[in-house]
Design an enzyme around this catalytic site. Structure first.
Site, PDB file in Angstrom:
ATOM      1  N   ASP A 170      13.220   4.874   0.400  1.00  0.00           N
ATOM      2  CA  ASP A 170      11.610   5.781  -0.589  1.00  0.00           C
ATOM      3  C   ASP A 170      12.470   4.831  -1.351  1.00  0.00           C
ATOM      4  O   ASP A 170      13.707   5.369  -2.156  1.00  0.00           O
ATOM      5  CB  ASP A 170      11.266   6.847  -0.484  1.00  0.00           C
ATOM      6  CG  ASP A 170       9.759   6.800  -1.508  1.00  0.00           C
ATOM      7  OD1 ASP A 170       8.498   6.464  -0.767  1.00  0.00           O
ATOM      8  OD2 ASP A 170       9.909   7.293  -2.746  1.00  0.00           O
TER       9      ASP A 170
ATOM     10  N   GLU B 296      12.589   0.615   0.258  1.00  0.00           N
ATOM     11  CA  GLU B 296      11.096  -0.462  -0.513  1.00  0.00           C
ATOM     12  C   GLU B 296      11.724  -0.386  -1.666  1.00  0.00           C
ATOM     13  O   GLU B 296      11.978   0.190  -2.523  1.00  0.00           O
ATOM     14  CB  GLU B 296      10.392   0.877  -0.480  1.00  0.00           C
ATOM     15  CG  GLU B 296       8.837   1.128  -1.178  1.00  0.00           C
ATOM     16  CD  GLU B 296       8.645   1.956  -1.545  1.00  0.00           C
ATOM     17  OE1 GLU B 296       7.826   1.367  -2.619  1.00  0.00           O
ATOM     18  OE2 GLU B 296       9.634   2.697  -2.393  1.00  0.00           O
TER      19      GLU B 296
END
Ligand code: BGC
Length: 556
Positions: free
Chosen positions: A214, A277
């Site tokens: 993330d 990401e």
């Protein structure tokens, strides 16, 4: 003779699966947004047991792996991306044993499992942040500006809106690029590195096959935390360099993690991966995350944000393939996820375009991520009442993290159809899945659903679409089956072929893919035998009629 094709014709059986070295290079990975996938206990919130029970559906769909969004102990200030304990399962989603059983059940079915890791920030309920001494060393605290420190240390804005700084009752300020409940970690502190490596080993020991990292572009901030000098920063993410995103320093972290992943995998004879990401301003900057000694994959958000126009699509595909090829990596395609407007809605409110875009994506060389529900052609839910919304950005007046760049294709929306989501917030793409039945919760679970499902989703359920050759679900199943069987799909070469304006054509070994981005039929010499099409394609003698907004795979 006229041939009409709405469902797949049998394809030649190919020896092997066409996989190159590295399962991830052309894997199709299905994103399970756990709280909205399947609820086993009737509290209206999806859970690990529910996900485990539905694994046979994913096997049957034909994906290679599953990515589970965060199910860790969390106050849920940001859908679980605010982690209070990285080694515990939140009771909302089950227990560690449920996680263990899910991973084993997936492996028994031949599905790999990727889990999220959230290294940029923790929850403010994390024990480190709760202890003022530890917090000062492991998070980013700064004195304020102004006579008595009453002003934030710099002008950075939170991605969710408002200042990226919150003042404590001790008088200093801490940085949070997202919600105030998500303080940013201090990656200059070696204890932070050590802890995340230990967390990764914990989940690897439980058997996971990789991590979705993330905010992989966020951990390192520019020295001195310089002002940016203008507002509306969230709109600039992924479009230009910012002192808090895509700093070169993040790559040393990814290199260390690659060593860990490779070492772990080598010792056990398996390949475990990391997928970034990362919102980077160019395809070249994004490719830095997938250099041979960094992560294995990085989501291609430039492709996701491309408008439905042949020139734009071609140039983003070329730029992506060139950039990833320059570092020897595959490209990782994606059209939808839990942060952006579902692509049925984003591409002008057109299911035809969404189906065509998916077949295009699955014909391109590389790996692809699917977001739960896109295989049902689910639209974004755009009329959620304010009182049920939960996206923290909604309460802070910002925008969705992922909804940067163009995001919605309003200009080319057919017939002026509404193209966007609900004000750019993220609840509308997170509405629980419809599995069966005519009424909410459509088999999502024995209770209700944490966000209301539309009353007209009865025709979109898995049960309603199964066996209907015209359905989007059967289109996905057929595409994934062909992708497994045909050696020319997945990793490998592609080249553009001549095509009329508005149409894309490219070849893969033994195959040709046409994409008609125009709203009307286009005729052209039939390039081969149709294998699969997103809309009924006709071949009359030697002429093919490509329906408007369609994609067709041809055997050549
Ligand atoms: C996740 C979002 C989350 C944010 C902060 C994003 O990349 O996908 O859902 O809000 O990170 O953790």
């Amino acid at each position: 003779m006229t041939q009409e094709l709405t469902s797949p014709s049998p394809a030649p059986q190919a020896p092997g699966t066409g996989r190159g070295p590295g399962w991830w290079r052309d894997a199709v990975i299905y994103q399970v947004y756990v709280r909205s996938f399947a609820d086993s206990d009737g509290d209206g919130i999806g859970d690990l047991r529910g996900a485990r029970e539905r694994l046979p559906y994913l096997k049957d769909l034909g994906v290679d792996a599953v990515w589970l969004t965060p199910f860790y102990a969390s106050p849920q200030a940001d859908g679980g991306y605010d982690v209070a304990d990285y080694r515990a399962v939140d009771p909302l989603f089950g227990t560690l044993q449920d996680a263990d059983e899910l991973i084993r059940a997936a492996h028994d079915l031949g599905l790999r499992v990727i889990v999220d890791i959230v290294p940029n920030h923790t929850s403010d309920r994390h024990p480190w942040f709760q202890d003022p001494e530890l917090a000062r060393q492991r998070y980013l605290f700064r004195p304020g500006k102004g006579e008595s420190g009453e002003l934030p240390p710099n002008d950075w804005e939170s991605v969710f809106g408002g200042p990226a700084w919150t003042r404590t009752d001790r008088g200093d300020w801490y940085l949070h690029l997202f919600a105030p409940e998500q303080p940013d970690l201090n990656w200059d502190n070696p204890e932070v590195h050590a802890e995340f490596e230990a967390i990764m080993r914990f989940w690897l020991d439980l058997g996971v096959d990789g991590f979705r990292v993330d905010v992989a572009h966020g951990m390192i901030k520019a020295p001195g935390l310089p002002d940016i000098g203008h507002g509306a920063q969230a709109q600039l993410i992924g479009a230009q360099m910012l002192p808090f995103f895509d700093q070169d320093g993040v790559h040393a972290i990814h290199r260390a993690w690659r060593r860990l992943l490779d070492g772990y995998g080598d010792a056990r004879g398996k390949q475990v991966i990391g997928v970034a990401e990362a919102w980077a301003p160019t395809a070249e900057r994004l490719a830095l995350y997938v250099r041979p000694d960094e992560l294995h994959q990085a989501f291609n958000f430039q492709f996701l944000n491309a408008p439905w126009q042949s020139d734009a699509l071609r140039s983003v595909i070329d730029a992506s393939l060139a950039a990833t090829a320059s570092v020897g990596a595959p490209t990782t395609w994606v059209l939808s996820n839990h942060d952006v407007v579902r692509h049925t809605t984003r591409l002008g409110g057109s299911l035809a375009r969404a189906r065509a875009a998916t077949l295009l994506m699955l014909a391109l060389p590389g790996s692809a991520y699917l977001y739960q529900g896109e295989e049902l052609g689910l639209p974004e839910v755009t009329d959620l009442p304010d009182e049920v919304r939960q996206d923290p950005a909604f309460f802070r007046g910002g925008r969705a993290t992922g909804a940067v760049g163009p995001g919605t294709d309003t200009e080319s929306a057919p017939d002026g159809a509404a193209a966007g989501g609900q004000d750019g917030f993220r609840d509308g793409c997170r509405v629980p899945l419809p599995w069966s039945g005519e009424l909410p919760p459509y088999g999502f679970g024995p209770g209700g659903s944490w966000l209301p499902q539309p009353a007209d989703w009865g025709g979109l359920t898995v049960a309603a679409q199964t066996g209907d050759p015209a359905s989007t679900l059967e289109l996905y199943r057929a595409a994934l089956e062909l992708r497994r069987r045909l050696p020319g799909l997945g990793d490998g070469p592609m080249s553009w072929a001549p095509a009329p304006d508005g149409v894309l054509a490219f070849t893969r070994p033994g195959l040709l893919c046409t994409v008609n981005t125009l709203g009307h039929d286009v005729g052209l010499p039939a390039p081969g035998t149709p294998l699969l099409s997103s809309a009924p394609v006709t071949v009359d003698d030697a002429t093919a009629q490509l329906p408007g907004d369609s994609c067709t795979w041809w055997a050549i």
